[in-house]
Scaffold this motif. Structure first.
Motif, PDB file in Angstrom:
ATOM      1  N   VAL A  45       6.698  26.490 -29.555  1.00 14.45           N
ATOM      2  CA  VAL A  45       5.824  25.928 -30.572  1.00 14.45           C
ATOM      3  C   VAL A  45       6.641  24.991 -31.448  1.00 14.45           C
ATOM      4  O   VAL A  45       7.826  25.214 -31.694  1.00 14.45           O
ATOM      5  CB  VAL A  45       5.171  27.051 -31.421  1.00 14.45           C
ATOM      6  N   VAL A  46       6.006  23.917 -31.894  1.00 15.83           N
ATOM      7  CA  VAL A  46       6.634  22.939 -32.767  1.00 15.83           C
ATOM      8  C   VAL A  46       5.743  22.751 -33.987  1.00 15.83           C
ATOM      9  O   VAL A  46       4.520  22.644 -33.869  1.00 15.83           O
ATOM     10  CB  VAL A  46       6.830  21.583 -32.058  1.00 15.83           C
ATOM     11  N   THR A  47       6.350  22.739 -35.157  1.00 15.72           N
ATOM     12  CA  THR A  47       5.619  22.459 -36.389  1.00 15.72           C
ATOM     13  C   THR A  47       6.459  21.532 -37.254  1.00 15.72           C
ATOM     14  O   THR A  47       7.605  21.222 -36.905  1.00 15.72           O
ATOM     15  CB  THR A  47       5.281  23.765 -37.140  1.00 15.72           C
ATOM     16  N   GLY A  48       5.913  21.062 -38.362  1.00 11.77           N
ATOM     17  CA  GLY A  48       6.635  20.100 -39.179  1.00 11.77           C
ATOM     18  C   GLY A  48       6.387  20.279 -40.659  1.00 11.77           C
ATOM     19  O   GLY A  48       5.387  20.854 -41.085  1.00 11.77           O
ATOM     20  N   ALA A  49       7.321  19.793 -41.465  1.00 12.41           N
ATOM     21  CA  ALA A  49       7.202  19.783 -42.916  1.00 12.41           C
ATOM     22  C   ALA A  49       8.055  18.656 -43.454  1.00 12.41           C
ATOM     23  O   ALA A  49       9.097  18.310 -42.878  1.00 12.41           O
ATOM     24  CB  ALA A  49       7.635  21.116 -43.520  1.00 12.41           C
ATOM     25  N   VAL A  53      -5.232  27.871 -39.480  1.00 11.40           N
ATOM     26  CA  VAL A  53      -4.249  27.707 -38.421  1.00 11.40           C
ATOM     27  C   VAL A  53      -3.821  26.246 -38.398  1.00 11.40           C
ATOM     28  O   VAL A  53      -4.648  25.343 -38.339  1.00 11.40           O
ATOM     29  CB  VAL A  53      -4.824  28.122 -37.054  1.00 11.40           C
ATOM     30  N   ASP A  54      -2.502  26.033 -38.439  1.00 11.31           N
ATOM     31  CA  ASP A  54      -1.967  24.674 -38.361  1.00 11.31           C
ATOM     32  C   ASP A  54      -1.486  24.316 -36.968  1.00 11.31           C
ATOM     33  O   ASP A  54      -1.495  23.156 -36.577  1.00 11.31           O
ATOM     34  CB  ASP A  54      -0.816  24.510 -39.346  1.00 11.31           C
ATOM     35  N   ALA A  55      -1.002  25.330 -36.209  1.00 11.04           N
ATOM     36  CA  ALA A  55      -0.468  25.071 -34.874  1.00 11.04           C
ATOM     37  C   ALA A  55      -0.464  26.372 -34.083  1.00 11.04           C
ATOM     38  O   ALA A  55      -0.475  27.462 -34.663  1.00 11.04           O
ATOM     39  CB  ALA A  55       0.939  24.493 -34.950  1.00 11.04           C
ATOM     40  N   VAL A  95       0.735  32.026 -33.523  1.00  8.51           N
ATOM     41  CA  VAL A  95      -0.077  31.180 -34.384  1.00  8.51           C
ATOM     42  C   VAL A  95       0.730  30.850 -35.634  1.00  8.51           C
ATOM     43  O   VAL A  95       1.293  31.746 -36.268  1.00  8.51           O
ATOM     44  CB  VAL A  95      -1.394  31.883 -34.781  1.00  8.51           C
ATOM     45  N   VAL A  96       0.817  29.568 -35.974  1.00  7.08           N
ATOM     46  CA  VAL A  96       1.466  29.130 -37.210  1.00  7.08           C
ATOM     47  C   VAL A  96       0.368  28.818 -38.227  1.00  7.08           C
ATOM     48  O   VAL A  96      -0.482  27.957 -37.985  1.00  7.08           O
ATOM     49  CB  VAL A  96       2.348  27.887 -36.980  1.00  7.08           C
ATOM     50  N   HIS A  97       0.398  29.546 -39.334  1.00  2.85           N
ATOM     51  CA  HIS A  97      -0.650  29.375 -40.343  1.00  2.85           C
ATOM     52  C   HIS A  97      -0.315  28.277 -41.343  1.00  2.85           C
ATOM     53  O   HIS A  97      -1.215  27.566 -41.802  1.00  2.85           O
ATOM     54  CB  HIS A  97      -0.876  30.693 -41.086  1.00  2.85           C
ATOM     55  N   ALA A  98       0.934  28.145 -41.701  1.00  4.49           N
ATOM     56  CA  ALA A  98       1.317  27.113 -42.673  1.00  4.49           C
ATOM     57  C   ALA A  98       2.818  26.900 -42.612  1.00  4.49           C
ATOM     58  O   ALA A  98       3.586  27.820 -42.338  1.00  4.49           O
ATOM     59  CB  ALA A  98       0.893  27.513 -44.086  1.00  4.49           C
ATOM     60  N   THR A  99       3.236  25.675 -42.865  1.00 11.44           N
ATOM     61  CA  THR A  99       4.652  25.312 -42.948  1.00 11.44           C
ATOM     62  C   THR A  99       4.839  24.524 -44.232  1.00 11.44           C
ATOM     63  O   THR A  99       4.263  23.446 -44.394  1.00 11.44           O
ATOM     64  CB  THR A  99       5.074  24.454 -41.743  1.00 11.44           C
ATOM     65  N   ILE A 150       7.820  29.311 -43.117  1.00  9.88           N
ATOM     66  CA  ILE A 150       6.787  29.230 -42.084  1.00  9.88           C
ATOM     67  C   ILE A 150       6.078  30.573 -41.991  1.00  9.88           C
ATOM     68  O   ILE A 150       6.714  31.607 -41.764  1.00  9.88           O
ATOM     69  CB  ILE A 150       7.399  28.860 -40.720  1.00  9.88           C
ATOM     70  N   LYS A 151       4.792  30.553 -42.195  1.00  9.66           N
ATOM     71  CA  LYS A 151       3.994  31.770 -42.048  1.00  9.66           C
ATOM     72  C   LYS A 151       3.400  31.790 -40.653  1.00  9.66           C
ATOM     73  O   LYS A 151       2.803  30.817 -40.196  1.00  9.66           O
ATOM     74  CB  LYS A 151       2.876  31.839 -43.083  1.00  9.66           C
ATOM     75  N   GLN A 152       3.544  32.920 -39.967  1.00 12.55           N
ATOM     76  CA  GLN A 152       3.156  32.998 -38.561  1.00 12.55           C
ATOM     77  C   GLN A 152       2.603  34.380 -38.243  1.00 12.55           C
ATOM     78  O   GLN A 152       2.789  35.337 -38.991  1.00 12.55           O
ATOM     79  CB  GLN A 152       4.381  32.730 -37.681  1.00 12.55           C
TER      80      GLN A 152
END
Length: 969
Positions: free
Chosen positions: A49-53, A307-309, A317-321, A347-349
């Protein structure tokens, strides 16, 4: 009016972050007890999984793999160091192969500027294995549906072109081959395309409320209409197209295959979303009620929270970054982002198999790959690298200049802003500013003596205080001075697009906006304008109270414009009483994007006989996510993605949810007085319910009379025929449904004192601390302002010292070709010794050609020709505004043959530990000096995120050598 606000976002607490898991995990940031949380096969999984901030250092991508128990690491950092307009933001998607992440990124400020929101973002492809990043495009939409990944490695990007005039809105659709790392096709679409989706057999999207297929020539073929208003479209590898749309209180998922739509699921509005999985599958995520036949390649993943990602296999599941710097900015919206807060992210997951929630705290790896975009190479149009033809680089368009020591506004604290607004809306902001207020050389005045409160047409009330406060929160985060200044500082005025561009390699004064200060007052602020006198222009630039007085009149003017149209052609809402906050929705619409007047309908070549409020800020515009809740009602993290809402919706959100400040966070201004019959809403992770304004629906201003249809998802033509005027009812203000103002300060309440972030340090330099000082001779003190009468923050200039000169030069070589561009990133700030410094950012390589800055301290030593004296050189370092870790001071002894050459002394400009944020002196060493001696400091070689500061310098005569380079004073 231009928007220049650096919009704040939520603190961790307000979006429901739990405390980090205490149980020991096998990898940093990974989930605890992975056998239970992920299942027995997690070690052999390929799920990723990839997320960003974003923060001041750039837009950071983070990656987690299931085989590492989803422990997080930095994948890459994306930025353009040439742009210095605050923290970065963006969005990211992962291609169907899982090999590439594609991100768009821009300064968060871009979401508040209509032109930048349409075409102001950059895009890059990042290899998820190596982190290697490559820029692929510039000038892209900063919107919720960009970028769009598909089941393969093809990605679509959009650029909005045109406008809402007769010419109409158009869309550039860019096709990116992620594997090749380049744009392989650009199609020009005559229309407004949203939510594009790459598919195996072509490309799809939504136009006119219908699912369309985009041909190779950009022509659209309408296929079918979904049940509601679409906000998510994705293709599966099978060729099917999944669509999620909102209809009433419900979100509906449908699949288009074999020429028709079939329903696959539903859920509560805004609690159902669509994500792509590796291998060309899609997933319905949220509260999912399955309906009809369930496709095998469309699984559902339950989640009660946003859900963000999701990971490629759907296991995490990534809820917020949220970055720490971003969270800190929300807690103290007027405090400039601290570089030391950059790089930390939370990162909340939650895992899908074991439903285990956790919070990972990650420090961005500075050694991870960084992409620093050269804007000269990426502009979608020809980049201007010299001044526009015929322009004089010394003659800016805006009347009041930057970097003028006589023009230094004080950054106010929030209570001062609320005080000024509460009095201004009643016409009682009549305090007296003395002669030469803030050393601006203006005669004495009162803010509303200069700018008397205008009368609202057809109404006995004035602008509700919370409406004005919310506008200031959105426009500038309640800031009068540059965003670099914190409350208690002076600094440069906050000026919108002073150089005509956000690209520091472009100076085009013809495009300067000239919006000044806390209210972004634009009209009358260009050189040669006669709306205001020069003293009034300076007051608007320097004095937050004068600026607010002028800004209130601008809002009143927008209200009056709407009511000054010919009888029967005016525009209004509800009972049209200006005391009610909801009734200002149209004036806010006009405040941001203007009103096309009835009288101009046939003379304006773009009007084509039409008039009214433009399409850009109509809530029905599909550029804003359909089915959205009110701004910041679901979560205050909505402020992270403001482009999902129109401008007046965002203002109403800041009325409902005032900006926060302090620790613990407190409201920067009061809530309004909500109507007794106003509704309530429940924000995610908050206890209890909150009162809300009664706001228009997405379709309140959508009528067939103006080419707008809910069935067609807006205004298919997207031209001047979509302009709205008339009357709309969405709140019964006569029946206590509407809100009124709630003021804290009244006529006789004095101006609050500024609440400084950094206390003023007025300690006089003590030369006795210097070893081996020759007390028979005077010291020399060289200040950053040669006219010390311009220091305006309350510290007296010590007497009994000799002086010298300080000079700043720009360009490479210094003072020659390219110097005009150095001023773009040069700033003054009320910090340092006696309250003034200059600073710029580090530069290297090609950036030095245009952005090198050299400061020179030249003491007027009491020496004759050929004479020499041993001097200790001591440099002052400010509590803030200088962060260079290796500031390389070059010391030259003077004109004698044995004193030629430079000695370099490198020192860190800021302190660590308990001394961080404190003014201090650093001894640069002892040197034999003669006439012509000087100390130089440039920004060459410093990091692009480092501030190179220029503060006072002391030269102390000595009997014998003393301290060496970088010795504490």
């Amino acid at each position: 009016m231009k928007m220049l606000a650096l919009t704040t976002v939520a603190t961790l607490a307000t979006i429901g972050f739990a405390a980090p898991a205490q149980a020991e995990v096998p990898h940093p940031g990974g989930v605890a007890a992975p056998d239970t949380a992920l299942g027995k096969d997690w070690k052999s999984s390929s799920d990723v999984v990839v997320t960003g901030a974003g923060d001041a250092d750039g837009y950071h991508l983070y990656i987690a793999r299931e085989k590492d128990a989803f422990g997080w690491r930095t994948l890459a950092t994306l930025k353009s160091s040439a742009i210095d307009v605050g923290p970065w933001g963006g969005s990211v998607c992962v291609t169907g192969s899982g090999r590439y992440a594609v991100a768009i990124f821009a300064p968060k400020k871009a979401a508040n500027d209509p032109a930048l929101m349409m075409a102001g973002a950059l895009a890059a492809v990042v290899d998820t294995t190596t982190g290697r990043a490559k820029t692929v495009a510039a000038g892209l939409q900063f919107t919720y549906f960009n970028p769009a990944c598909g089941p393969g490695d093809k990605v679509l990007l959009t650029r909005a072109t045109g406008n809402d005039t007769q010419a109409g809105r158009r869309t550039d659709l860019l096709t990116v081959d992620a594997a090749a790392g380049k744009v392989v096709q650009t199609r020009h679409i005559e229309g407004q395309l949203s939510t594009p989706a790459p598919a195996p057999d072509g490309d799809y999207g939504i136009a006119g409320g219908r699912l369309v297929k985009v041909g190779a020539d950009g022509k659209l073929t309408a296929l079918a209409k979904p049940q509601g208003i679409p906000y998510a479209v994705r293709a599966a590898r099978s060729g099917a197209i999944d669509v999620v749309s909102v209809t009433g209180a419900e979100s509906v998922a449908e699949r288009f295959a074999n020429g028709r739509f079939t329903t696959t699921g539903s859920g509560p509005r805004n609690q159902l979303d669509l994500f792509g999985l590796q291998g060309g599958r899609n997933a319905l995520v949220g509260t999912v009620n399955r309906r009809g036949a369930i496709p095998a390649d469309l699984p559902s993943i339950a989640s009660a929270e946003r859900v963000d990602a999701i990971s490629g296999a759907g296991h995490l599941v990534v809820h917020a970054t949220v970055s720490r710097q971003t969270s800190q900015a929300a807690a103290e919206p007027l405090v400039a982002a601290s570089p030391d807060e950059a790089g930390q992210v939370t990162i909340k997951q939650s895992t899908v198999a074991g439903r285990a929630e956790s919070t990972a705290t990650v420090d961005t790896d500075r050694a991870a790959p960084t992409l620093d975009v050269d804007l000269d190479l990426m502009s979608p149009v020809q980049t201007v690298t010299t001044f526009a033809e015929g322009q004089d680089p010394d003659q800016p368009k805006c009347a009041v200049p930057r970097n003028d020591p006589t023009i230094q506004p004080l950054q106010p604290s929030p209570d001062q802003v609320e005080w000024a607004v509460d009095r201004a809306v009643r016409g009682t902001l009549d305090i007296t500013r003395p002669d030469n207020y803030l050393k601006s050389r203006t005669p004495s005045y009162s803010p509303q003596g200069m700018f008397p409160l205008e009368v609202i047409k057809d109404g006995y009330a004035s602008v509700p205080a919370q409406v004005e406060l919310a506008v200031l929160a959105q426009e500038t985060n309640l800031s009068q001075a540059s965003w670099h200044a914190v409350p208690g500082d002076t600094g440069n005025p906050l000026i919108s697009a002073y150089y005509g561009s956000y690209d520091p390699n472009v100076i085009d004064y013809e495009k300067s906006d000239c919006g000044y200060g806390i209210g972004q007052v634009t009209t009358g602020m260009a050189d040669g304008d006669t709306v205001y006198s020069i003293d009034e222009q300076i007051a608007i630039s320097v004095d937050y109270a004068a600026n607010i007085a002028a800004s209130v009149n601008i809002l009143i003017d927008k209200w009056n414009q709407l009511h000054d149209e010919p009888n029967g052609l005016t525009s209004s809402v509800n009972n049209n009483d200006p005391q009610y906050i909801e009734n200002w929705f149209l004036a806010l619409w006009a405040y941001n994007s203007g009103l096309h007047r009835y009288a101009d309908r046939n003379t304006d070549p773009d009007a084509n006989g039409y008039y009214g409020l433009g399409w850009l800020n109509n809530p029905a515009n599909p550029d804003y996510k359909p089915g959205r809740d009110g701004f910041m009602r679901q979560t205050t993290a909505d402020a992270e993605t403001p482009s999902k809402w129109s401008y007046p919706e965002r203002i109403m959100g800041w009325v409902e949810t005032p900006q926060r400040k302090g620790t613990p966070a407190k409201n920067a201004y009061l809530y309004p007085a909500f109507g007794a019959k106003a509704g309530t809403f429940h924000r995610e992770s908050d206890d209890g319910d909150w009162s809300k304004l009664t706001l228009p629906s997405q379709w309140t201003f959508c009528s067939a009379d103006f080419g707008c249809s809910q069935a067609a998802n807006g205004c298919p033509a997207v031209n001047s025929s979509c302009w709205w005027h008339g009357h709309a009812d969405f709140a019964n203000c006569d029946d206590q449904m509407c809100a009124t103002e709630n003021v804290k300060y009244f006529r006789d309440d004095p101006e609050p004192g500024v609440q400084r972030v950094y206390e003023r340090d007025c300690e006089t330099f003590d030369p006795s601390k210097v070893a081996n000082r020759d007390s028979s001779k005077s010291i020399n003190m060289v200040y950053t302002l040669n006219d010390t009468s311009l220091y305006n923050l309350g510290c007296s200039i010590p007497s009994g010292t000799l002086g010298g000169k300080f000079v700043l030069r720009g360009g490479r070589p210094a003072g020659q070709d390219g110097a005009p561009y150095a001023q773009y990133d040069l700033h003054q700030l009320g910090a340092g010794y006696n309250g003034h410094i200059w600073f710029t950012h580090g530069a290297s390589g090609d950036a030095l050609t245009k952005h090198k800055v050299v400061g020179a301290w030249t003491p007027e030593l009491p020496l004759g020709a050929g004479q020499a004296q041993l001097y200790s050189v001591v440099a002052h370092q400010p509590s803030h505004g200088a962060t260079a870790q290796h500031a390389a001071y070059l010391i030259q002894g003077g004109s004698r043959s044995d004193l030629t050459g430079y000695v370099t002394c490198s020192v860190p400009q800021d302190r660590t530990g308990d001394d961080k944020g404190k003014d201090h002196w650093v001894n640069l060493g002892s040197y034999l000096m003669g006439r012509g001696a000087q100390v130089l400091l440039s920004n060459e070689g410093a990091g692009s995120s480092e501030d190179v500061g220029y503060d006072a310098m002391a030269f102390i005569p000595q009997n014998a050598p003393g301290a060496t380079c970088n010795t504490a004073y």
